[in-house]
Enzyme design. Structure first.
Site, short mmCIF file in Angstrom:
data_model
loop_
_atom_site.label_atom_id
_atom_site.label_comp_id
_atom_site.label_asym_id
_atom_site.label_seq_id
_atom_site.Cartn_x
_atom_site.Cartn_y
_atom_site.Cartn_z
CG HIS A 1 -4.90 2.47 -8.30
ND1 HIS A 1 -4.43 3.51 -7.25
CD2 HIS A 1 -5.99 2.85 -8.83
CE1 HIS A 1 -5.16 4.18 -7.48
NE2 HIS A 1 -6.34 3.98 -8.70
CD GLN B 1 -9.27 4.74 -13.32
OE1 GLN B 1 -9.88 4.79 -13.83
NE2 GLN B 1 -8.73 5.48 -12.51
CG HIS C 1 -1.79 1.57 0.86
ND1 HIS C 1 -2.98 1.44 0.82
CD2 HIS C 1 -1.35 2.71 1.95
CE1 HIS C 1 -3.08 3.05 0.90
NE2 HIS C 1 -2.47 3.53 1.34
CG HIS D 1 -3.09 0.36 -3.25
ND1 HIS D 1 -2.77 -1.05 -2.08
CD2 HIS D 1 -2.32 -0.45 -3.98
CE1 HIS D 1 -2.75 -2.27 -2.54
NE2 HIS D 1 -2.29 -1.89 -3.86
#
Length: 353
Positions: A169, A171, A116, A167
């Site tokens: 990440h 898309q 995280h 976190h």
């Protein structure tokens, strides 16, 4: 890379991408989720000719949860998240609050690591290569959906950008149309091809930048440079030296070198504003050729497009952001406060030892 596809409790697809071939992914999503309901539709602006996604269901999406309630961390005991397993290398799943869905395309979330508190720049080269392979695999899979014309892999980092989940990440948006930015590039490519008797505009741009003063770093197969007409104070374009239309067409040599070059570029971004500054907010955007028809772009085919990544920050100097005010937002005319040559020089200065 090992790929394992499964389903979440509400029917959405989730795919694990593992470094080890013996990884077993059989955890079940134990959350009592109702089926996902979306209201996404795409409307075309008759004056501008572009498309707008209307997605009112996104108003209820998860917003800045505490770290111990992060939906992108692995599930632990009775703390259940979007990832049913207790660990993962990289994972992709259908967005629970998609901007595009059904006949209007598809949206996915890409989790780069289960840590995280990490960022993409903290990944090892092996981990970064796994993410590249995941982007490539998803581009391939999504390109075969009948509603998809273009696949866009990207990362937003930082609260200043509008990120609501801390976190690490990114898309993937699978659009049912060719995006306006890509259409502008294709029109420019078509015009240049016609005016020069067949010369490729991407090749001409890359040749000019390789010979100039705005190159930030260069490998055997990749080159990163600040473009001549950079829109943002710190903006870098990363190109493979061999023109290919999409991630699928990268050869193994380029794939192998990418992690080293990209990780170094991201780490330089974190150093440009000096020690003690918070992590640099940025957007990293892959530009790939559309998979749909290109008849409207006279004489241009997919192979005329050049895959490249655009990386930029909205921070213009220490503690100050570049806002898209009247000229930028109202007329789409950018005003850049940092000369591209100086931005490139600064990014070379902060090279790691």
């Amino acid at each position: 890379m090992k790929k394992t596809s499964t389903r979440l409790a509400d029917g959405r697809e989730l795919i694990y991408y593992d470094l080890r071939d013996d990884s077993v992914r059989d955890a079940v999503d134990r959350r009592p989720l109702d089926p996902t309901v979306t209201t996404s539709e795409v409307r075309r602006d008759p004056l501008l000719g572009d498309s707008v996604a209307i997605a009112s269901h996104r108003q209820g999406r998860t917003y800045h949860p505490p770290a111990d309630e992060c939906p992108l961390c692995p599930s632990q005991g009775e703390r259940l998240s979007e990832i049913p397993d207790s660990s993962y290398d990289a994972v992709v799943f259908e967005n629970r609050f998609p901007s595009l869905a059904g006949d209007s395309g598809r949206c996915e979330v890409v989790c780069f690591t289960s840590d995280h508190h990490a960022s993409f720049a903290d990944l090892t080269e092996e981990q970064a290569r796994l993410v590249l392979d995941a982007w490539t695999d998803r581009t391939s899979e999504l390109s075969h959906l009948p509603s998809v014309d273009q696949v866009f892999c990207f990362e937003n980092r930082g609260a200043e950008i509008g990120v609501t989940l801390g976190h690490p990440h990114g898309q993937i948006y699978a659009y049912p149309f060719t995006t306006p930015r890509t259409a502008l590039m294709l029109r420019s490519v078509a015009a240049h091809k016609d005016a020069t008797g067949g010369e490729n505009l991407f090749d001409a741009v890359l040749e000019r930048e390789l010979a100039g003063e705005r190159v930030v770093l260069e490998g055997e197969h990749w080159v990163a440079f600040v473009p001549y007409a950079a829109h943002w104070p710190y903006e870098v374009h990363l190109y493979p030296k061999r023109r290919v239309p999409d991630l699928l067409a990268l050869d193994e040599e380029a794939r192998a070198e990418f992690p080293k070059v990209y990780l170094e570029l991201l780490r330089r971004f974190d150093r440009i504003f000096g020690d003690g500054e918070p992590p640099t907010p940025y957007i990293a955007a892959w530009h790939q050729a559309p998979f749909g028809a290109l008849e409207e772009f006279d004489g241009v085919n997919r192979d005329d497009f050049a895959l490249h990544l655009e990386l930029f920050t909205i921070r213009r100097t220490s503690g100050k952001l570049k806002f898209l005010a009247g000229s930028e937002s109202g007329m789409n005319v950018f005003i850049n406060d940092v000369p591209p040559e100086r931005a490139a020089e600064r990014l070379r200065e902060v090279a790691s030892s």
